[in-house]
Design a protein around this motif. Structure first.
Motif, PDB file in Angstrom:
ATOM      1  N   ARG A 182      -3.202  32.799  24.306  1.00  0.00           N
ATOM      2  CA  ARG A 182      -3.411  34.077  23.616  1.00  0.00           C
ATOM      3  C   ARG A 182      -2.139  34.695  23.072  1.00  0.00           C
ATOM      4  O   ARG A 182      -2.192  35.480  22.116  1.00  0.00           O
ATOM      5  N   GLY A 183      -1.014  34.394  23.713  1.00  0.00           N
ATOM      6  CA  GLY A 183       0.238  35.005  23.287  1.00  0.00           C
ATOM      7  C   GLY A 183       0.505  36.314  23.992  1.00  0.00           C
ATOM      8  O   GLY A 183       1.506  36.463  24.685  1.00  0.00           O
ATOM      9  N   LEU A 184      -0.380  37.278  23.855  1.00  0.00           N
ATOM     10  CA  LEU A 184      -0.220  38.594  24.473  1.00  0.00           C
ATOM     11  C   LEU A 184      -1.258  38.792  25.569  1.00  0.00           C
ATOM     12  O   LEU A 184      -2.451  38.577  25.340  1.00  0.00           O
ATOM     13  N   LEU A 185      -0.811  39.220  26.744  1.00  0.00           N
ATOM     14  CA  LEU A 185      -1.746  39.506  27.830  1.00  0.00           C
ATOM     15  C   LEU A 185      -1.942  41.017  27.938  1.00  0.00           C
ATOM     16  O   LEU A 185      -1.758  41.628  28.975  1.00  0.00           O
ATOM     17  N   LEU A 186      -2.304  41.606  26.805  1.00  0.00           N
ATOM     18  CA  LEU A 186      -2.541  43.043  26.732  1.00  0.00           C
ATOM     19  C   LEU A 186      -3.923  43.274  26.141  1.00  0.00           C
ATOM     20  O   LEU A 186      -4.381  42.515  25.279  1.00  0.00           O
ATOM     21  N   THR A 187      -4.580  44.344  26.584  1.00  0.00           N
ATOM     22  CA  THR A 187      -5.859  44.697  25.984  1.00  0.00           C
ATOM     23  C   THR A 187      -5.620  45.237  24.576  1.00  0.00           C
ATOM     24  O   THR A 187      -4.488  45.578  24.198  1.00  0.00           O
ATOM     25  N   VAL A 188      -6.678  45.309  23.809  1.00  0.00           N
ATOM     26  CA  VAL A 188      -6.568  45.844  22.445  1.00  0.00           C
ATOM     27  C   VAL A 188      -6.038  47.273  22.486  1.00  0.00           C
ATOM     28  O   VAL A 188      -5.196  47.661  21.660  1.00  0.00           O
ATOM     29  N   ASP A 189      -6.514  48.072  23.444  1.00  0.00           N
ATOM     30  CA  ASP A 189      -6.048  49.459  23.550  1.00  0.00           C
ATOM     31  C   ASP A 189      -4.563  49.514  23.900  1.00  0.00           C
ATOM     32  O   ASP A 189      -3.821  50.359  23.367  1.00  0.00           O
ATOM     33  N   GLN A 190      -4.138  48.646  24.808  1.00  0.00           N
ATOM     34  CA  GLN A 190      -2.716  48.610  25.160  1.00  0.00           C
ATOM     35  C   GLN A 190      -1.866  48.212  23.958  1.00  0.00           C
ATOM     36  O   GLN A 190      -0.794  48.784  23.722  1.00  0.00           O
ATOM     37  N   PHE A 237       2.213  49.053  20.135  1.00  0.00           N
ATOM     38  CA  PHE A 237       2.711  48.577  18.842  1.00  0.00           C
ATOM     39  C   PHE A 237       2.326  49.468  17.671  1.00  0.00           C
ATOM     40  O   PHE A 237       2.778  49.247  16.550  1.00  0.00           O
ATOM     41  N   GLY A 238       1.482  50.472  17.921  1.00  0.00           N
ATOM     42  CA  GLY A 238       1.135  51.405  16.859  1.00  0.00           C
ATOM     43  C   GLY A 238      -0.211  51.116  16.225  1.00  0.00           C
ATOM     44  O   GLY A 238      -0.765  50.019  16.370  1.00  0.00           O
ATOM     45  N   TRP A 266      -0.987  47.957  14.050  1.00  0.00           N
ATOM     46  CA  TRP A 266      -0.906  46.634  14.664  1.00  0.00           C
ATOM     47  C   TRP A 266      -2.228  45.893  14.507  1.00  0.00           C
ATOM     48  O   TRP A 266      -3.308  46.453  14.693  1.00  0.00           O
ATOM     49  N   ASP A 267      -2.144  44.605  14.149  1.00  0.00           N
ATOM     50  CA  ASP A 267      -3.326  43.760  14.015  1.00  0.00           C
ATOM     51  C   ASP A 267      -3.534  43.004  15.325  1.00  0.00           C
ATOM     52  O   ASP A 267      -2.752  42.107  15.666  1.00  0.00           O
ATOM     53  N   PRO A 268      -4.583  43.325  16.110  1.00  0.00           N
ATOM     54  CA  PRO A 268      -4.792  42.650  17.390  1.00  0.00           C
ATOM     55  C   PRO A 268      -5.075  41.157  17.237  1.00  0.00           C
ATOM     56  O   PRO A 268      -4.993  40.407  18.209  1.00  0.00           O
ATOM     57  N   VAL A 293      10.523  46.540  24.716  1.00  0.00           N
ATOM     58  CA  VAL A 293      10.827  45.618  23.613  1.00  0.00           C
ATOM     59  C   VAL A 293      10.543  46.293  22.275  1.00  0.00           C
ATOM     60  O   VAL A 293      11.341  46.218  21.326  1.00  0.00           O
ATOM     61  N   THR A 294       9.399  46.972  22.198  1.00  0.00           N
ATOM     62  CA  THR A 294       9.026  47.672  20.959  1.00  0.00           C
ATOM     63  C   THR A 294      10.019  48.780  20.636  1.00  0.00           C
ATOM     64  O   THR A 294      10.426  48.954  19.469  1.00  0.00           O
ATOM     65  N   ASP A 295      10.419  49.520  21.651  1.00  0.00           N
ATOM     66  CA  ASP A 295      11.386  50.613  21.436  1.00  0.00           C
ATOM     67  C   ASP A 295      12.724  50.055  20.947  1.00  0.00           C
ATOM     68  O   ASP A 295      13.373  50.653  20.066  1.00  0.00           O
ATOM     69  N   ALA A 296      13.155  48.927  21.519  1.00  0.00           N
ATOM     70  CA  ALA A 296      14.421  48.325  21.096  1.00  0.00           C
ATOM     71  C   ALA A 296      14.346  47.862  19.649  1.00  0.00           C
ATOM     72  O   ALA A 296      15.305  48.019  18.878  1.00  0.00           O
ATOM     73  N   SER A 297      13.202  47.303  19.253  1.00  0.00           N
ATOM     74  CA  SER A 297      13.030  46.855  17.870  1.00  0.00           C
ATOM     75  C   SER A 297      13.027  48.032  16.906  1.00  0.00           C
ATOM     76  O   SER A 297      13.630  47.972  15.821  1.00  0.00           O
ATOM     77  N   ALA A 298      12.357  49.109  17.305  1.00  0.00           N
ATOM     78  CA  ALA A 298      12.322  50.302  16.451  1.00  0.00           C
ATOM     79  C   ALA A 298      13.718  50.916  16.307  1.00  0.00           C
ATOM     80  O   ALA A 298      14.113  51.353  15.222  1.00  0.00           O
ATOM     81  N   ALA A 299      14.481  50.927  17.393  1.00  0.00           N
ATOM     82  CA  ALA A 299      15.846  51.459  17.336  1.00  0.00           C
ATOM     83  C   ALA A 299      16.715  50.606  16.423  1.00  0.00           C
ATOM     84  O   ALA A 299      17.541  51.133  15.655  1.00  0.00           O
TER      85      ALA A 299
END
Length: 273
Positions: free
Chosen positions: A123-131, A136-137, A140-142, A176-182
């Motif tokens: 799957r790549g990501l082990l996060l729910t769609v809501d997470q 990611f905002g 984001w395309d789930p 990770v997302t915060d670091a990328s945004a910064a």
């Protein structure tokens, strides 16, 4: 576990050879010889030719050795259980039971980790769609991870990404997302300040980009050139960067190319390696 019923009459009147005992108990001849050498279970008889034979009592003891060994007791502990009158056998078995429970729990955690690793590779990501939306905002395309796997699933980089993803919590993904945004904000500010490609400050930004991107997988300098090329040519990436500053994607490519040249890499021939 061997059958211990009827062991008293199991041995022949003249005793059993090592090979016969090995076959009967499912124990290797080498193990029987070792137990003999350390005094754990010795054959009591000898033939006229000097061969050792196990009596019915010897076989009964061997059955107990095998049972305790399969329960996980060490040979020293087995000897104490069998021979030391002061040994509290129930206490010894309870202690062994506690160790088994610990091993079972370790194996359970190992199994859960393997399940996460398998799922991450698939799957790549082990996060729910809501997470994903929260981290990611809303844009984001789930389905993005599934599309990425379809395209890159057989690459070393996908495997590295999956291994990182398997152990990453939602809070760590947020970091990770915060670091990328910064980093994006730093790039936009550097472009506004007219930072020249090839300058020490620009090269430092290039190194920072590689470090931030390493949250996904290690990024070589040549791979970074290819990635910057994609930022400038792919409509989706270009739209993301140009939403921050018009022309930012192209500007960043020139910065990466200049840094690559300083390290002996021709951006025009750089490959994903």
């Amino acid at each position: 576990m061997p059958d211990t019923h009827g062991t008293a009459g199991a041995a022949d009147a003249d005793g059993l050879t090592v090979g016969q005992v090995s076959a009967r108990l499912g124990v290797t001849v080498r193990a029987l010889h070792h137990w003999d050498e350390i005094g754990l279970a010795r054959p009591s008889l000898r033939t006229a030719a000097g061969y050792r034979l196990y009596t019915a009592a010897d076989l009964a003891r061997l059955h107990r050795v095998v049972v305790y060994r399969e329960l996980g007791l060490g040979l020293d502990r087995i000897g104490a259980v069998l021979d030391d009158a002061d040994t509290d056998v129930p206490a010894a078995l309870r202690a062994q039971r506690a160790q088994v429970a610990e091993r079972v729990e370790r194996l359970r955690r190992l199994g859960a980790g393997l399940d996460r690793m398998i799922e991450a590779h698939e799957r790549g990501l082990l996060l729910t769609v809501d997470q994903q939306a929260a981290i990611f905002g809303p844009d984001w395309d789930p389905e993005g991870p599934a599309k990425a796997r379809a395209q890159y699933g057989d690459t070393a980089q996908w495997r590295q990404y999956a291994e990182r993803s398997a152990s990453r919590t939602p809070e760590e993904w947020q970091a990770v997302t915060d670091a990328s945004a910064a980093l994006d904000r730093e790039l936009a500010s550097a472009m506004d300040a007219g930072l020249a490609p090839g300058s020490p400050e620009a090269n430092e930004l290039v190194e920072h980009h590689r470090a931030v991107f390493a949250a996904y997988f290690p990024l070589t300098r040549e791979m970074q050139v290819c990635l910057a090329r994609t930022y400038a040519s792919d409509p989706g990436f270009t739209a993301h960067y140009d939403a921050l500053r018009e022309g930012l994607a192209v500007w960043f490519r020139t910065v990466v190319d200049a840094s690559a040249r300083a390290h002996g890499i021709d951006p025009d021939t750089a490959a994903w390696r």
